[in-house]
Design a protein around this motif. Sequence first.
Motif, PDB file in Angstrom:
ATOM      1  N   VAL A  39       0.861  -1.192   0.000  1.00 60.18           N
ATOM      2  CA  VAL A  39       0.000   0.000   0.000  1.00 60.18           C
ATOM      3  C   VAL A  39       0.897   1.242   0.000  1.00 60.18           C
ATOM      4  O   VAL A  39       2.018   1.200   0.531  1.00 60.18           O
ATOM      5  N   GLY A  63      -3.670 -11.023   3.013  1.00 54.08           N
ATOM      6  CA  GLY A  63      -2.748 -10.505   1.984  1.00 54.08           C
ATOM      7  C   GLY A  63      -1.698  -9.620   2.644  1.00 54.08           C
ATOM      8  O   GLY A  63      -1.855  -8.405   2.710  1.00 54.08           O
ATOM      9  N   SER A  69       2.154  -3.084   5.410  1.00 50.60           N
ATOM     10  CA  SER A  69       0.923  -2.636   6.079  1.00 50.60           C
ATOM     11  C   SER A  69       0.802  -3.285   7.458  1.00 50.60           C
ATOM     12  O   SER A  69       0.347  -2.653   8.417  1.00 50.60           O
ATOM     13  N   ASP A  87      -1.000 -15.097   3.866  1.00 51.25           N
ATOM     14  CA  ASP A  87      -0.631 -14.820   2.480  1.00 51.25           C
ATOM     15  C   ASP A  87      -0.478 -16.168   1.793  1.00 51.25           C
ATOM     16  O   ASP A  87       0.187 -17.057   2.323  1.00 51.25           O
ATOM     17  N   ARG A  88      -1.081 -16.299   0.632  1.00 54.70           N
ATOM     18  CA  ARG A  88      -1.067 -17.616  -0.021  1.00 54.70           C
ATOM     19  C   ARG A  88       0.279 -17.917  -0.678  1.00 54.70           C
ATOM     20  O   ARG A  88       0.560 -19.061  -1.015  1.00 54.70           O
ATOM     21  N   ARG A  92       6.380 -14.807  -0.207  1.00 52.95           N
ATOM     22  CA  ARG A  92       5.925 -13.611   0.519  1.00 52.95           C
ATOM     23  C   ARG A  92       5.672 -13.926   1.988  1.00 52.95           C
ATOM     24  O   ARG A  92       5.890 -13.068   2.849  1.00 52.95           O
ATOM     25  N   ASP A 115      -4.184 -19.756   1.733  1.00 54.81           N
ATOM     26  CA  ASP A 115      -5.127 -19.043   0.881  1.00 54.81           C
ATOM     27  C   ASP A 115      -6.380 -18.795   1.714  1.00 54.81           C
ATOM     28  O   ASP A 115      -6.957 -19.741   2.276  1.00 54.81           O
ATOM     29  N   ALA A 116      -6.788 -17.532   1.795  1.00 53.67           N
ATOM     30  CA  ALA A 116      -7.922 -17.182   2.664  1.00 53.67           C
ATOM     31  C   ALA A 116      -9.228 -17.820   2.216  1.00 53.67           C
ATOM     32  O   ALA A 116     -10.168 -17.908   3.010  1.00 53.67           O
ATOM     33  N   ASP A 137      -6.558  -7.194   1.597  1.00 49.03           N
ATOM     34  CA  ASP A 137      -5.696  -6.652   0.528  1.00 49.03           C
ATOM     35  C   ASP A 137      -5.121  -7.814  -0.284  1.00 49.03           C
ATOM     36  O   ASP A 137      -3.916  -8.040  -0.266  1.00 49.03           O
TER      37      ASP A 137
HETATM   38  C1  LIG Z   1      -1.017  -6.197  -2.522  1.00 47.60           C
HETATM   39  S1  LIG Z   1      -0.203  -7.531  -1.761  1.00 47.60           S
HETATM   40  C2  LIG Z   1      -0.406  -7.170  -0.050  1.00 47.60           C
HETATM   41  C3  LIG Z   1       0.362  -5.974   0.384  1.00 47.60           C
HETATM   42  C4  LIG Z   1       0.370  -5.711   1.868  1.00 47.60           C
HETATM   43  N1  LIG Z   1      -0.965  -5.631   2.412  1.00 47.60           N
HETATM   44  C5  LIG Z   1       1.113  -4.402   2.147  1.00 47.60           C
HETATM   45  O1  LIG Z   1       0.557  -3.348   1.880  1.00 47.60           O
HETATM   46  O2  LIG Z   1       2.265  -4.474   2.612  1.00 47.60           O
HETATM   47  C6  LIG Z   1      -1.407  -8.798  -1.973  1.00 47.60           C
HETATM   48  C7  LIG Z   1      -0.998 -10.121  -1.338  1.00 47.60           C
HETATM   49  O3  LIG Z   1      -2.154 -10.930  -1.244  1.00 47.60           O
HETATM   50  C8  LIG Z   1      -1.762 -12.282  -1.425  1.00 47.60           C
HETATM   51  N2  LIG Z   1      -2.998 -13.003  -1.798  1.00 47.60           N
HETATM   52  C9  LIG Z   1      -3.693 -12.891  -2.961  1.00 47.60           C
HETATM   53  N3  LIG Z   1      -4.791 -13.637  -2.902  1.00 47.60           N
HETATM   54  C10 LIG Z   1      -4.798 -14.253  -1.684  1.00 47.60           C
HETATM   55  C11 LIG Z   1      -5.678 -15.152  -1.038  1.00 47.60           C
HETATM   56  N4  LIG Z   1      -6.783 -15.624  -1.643  1.00 47.60           N
HETATM   57  N5  LIG Z   1      -5.388 -15.537   0.239  1.00 47.60           N
HETATM   58  C12 LIG Z   1      -4.260 -15.086   0.854  1.00 47.60           C
HETATM   59  N6  LIG Z   1      -3.388 -14.239   0.277  1.00 47.60           N
HETATM   60  C13 LIG Z   1      -3.654 -13.831  -0.969  1.00 47.60           C
HETATM   61  C14 LIG Z   1      -0.686 -12.212  -2.499  1.00 47.60           C
HETATM   62  O4  LIG Z   1       0.175 -13.326  -2.443  1.00 47.60           O
HETATM   63  C15 LIG Z   1       0.017 -10.890  -2.176  1.00 47.60           C
HETATM   64  O5  LIG Z   1       1.185 -11.078  -1.426  1.00 47.60           O
END
Ligand SMILES: C[S@@+](CC[C@H](N)C(=O)[O-])C[C@H]1O[C@@H](n2cnc3c(N)ncnc32)[C@H](O)[C@@H]1O
Length: 221
Positions: A39, A63, A69, A87-88, A92, A115-116, A137
Motif C-alpha cells: 500500500v 494478503g 501494512s 498470504d497464499r 511472501r 489461501d484465505a 488486501d
Molecule cells: C497487494 S499484496 C499485499 C500488500 C500488503 N498488504 C502491504 O501493503 O504491505 C497482496 C498479497 O495478497 C496475497 N494473496 C492474494 N490472494 C490471496 C488469497 N486468496 N489468500 C491469501 N493471500 C492472498 C498475495 O500473495 C500478495 O502477497
Amino acid sequence: MWEQLPERAVRYARAQLTYPLPLLREIEEQAKAQKVPIVPPEVAAFLCTLVRLVRPQQVLEIGCGAAFSTLWMAAALPPGARLYGLDRDYNRSLMSNANIRLAGRQDKITIEQKDATSEDGKAAIRARAPYDFIFIDCEKRVYPELWGLCSELTRPGGIIVADNVLFRGLVGEGAAAGRNSRGVAALQEFLDLARNDVRYTSQIIPLGDGLLVAIKEDTHG
Ligand SMILES: C[S@@+](CC[C@H](N)C(=O)[O-])C[C@H]1O[C@@H](n2cnc3c(N)ncnc32)[C@H](O)[C@@H]1O
C-alpha cells in the motif's frame, strides 16, 4: 465543484508522514526491488490511525505481502492485542515473517502461508475470530466471498477495511475495464454487498487505490 488535488500536494502530504519504525523504509525499498506490491505510505499511515482509534484486540490481515501494512498497523496495537495474517504465496510469507522478526514483533503477529478462500485458510481465520479490525488486501476476485466471511466474523463496533476498491478508477466504468473486467465486477459486487449490509455503515475513501471502511453497528452481533 470538487477537484482532484495536484500530485505535488500528495507528495507534500507523503513527505510529512512520520514512520513509526525505520525498518519500514527498508521494507519499502525491498518491496520495490522485489516487485512486491504494498500500500502507499499514506494508506499505511491511515490504517495505523484507524487502529489507534479502534484499539482492536484481535486483528486479521488477508494478503500481507512484505508485511509493510502489517507493521504499520502493529505500531498502533494496544497492549495484549494480536494480529493474524495470511498470504497464499510461499516467498511472501517467508518475507513477511522475516520482516516481523526484524521488527521484533513475532510475539504479537502470526503470519501463515494460507489461501484465505481455501478450507484450511477459512478454518484458520474462524479459529481466531471474532475480530475487531480486518484489513483485506488480496486478489480482487475473492472480495465478495470475503465479505461473506469477514462480515460475520467482525465483532459489533469492529471495522473492515479493504484496499483497491476503486481499482485505478475502473470501478464504476463498466465495459471500459477491458481485461480487468472480472476483477472490477468482483469489486463492484463487494461494494454493493457492503453498502446493502444493514449491519454495517460503510464509506469509500478515495485514498491510494480506494479504501472501503465499513463499521459494524454495535447493535448487531
Ligand atoms: C497487494 S499484496 C499485499 C500488500 C500488503 N498488504 C502491504 O501493503 O504491505 C497482496 C498479497 O495478497 C496475497 N494473496 C492474494 N490472494 C490471496 C488469497 N486468496 N489468500 C491469501 N493471500 C492472498 C498475495 O500473495 C500478495 O502477497
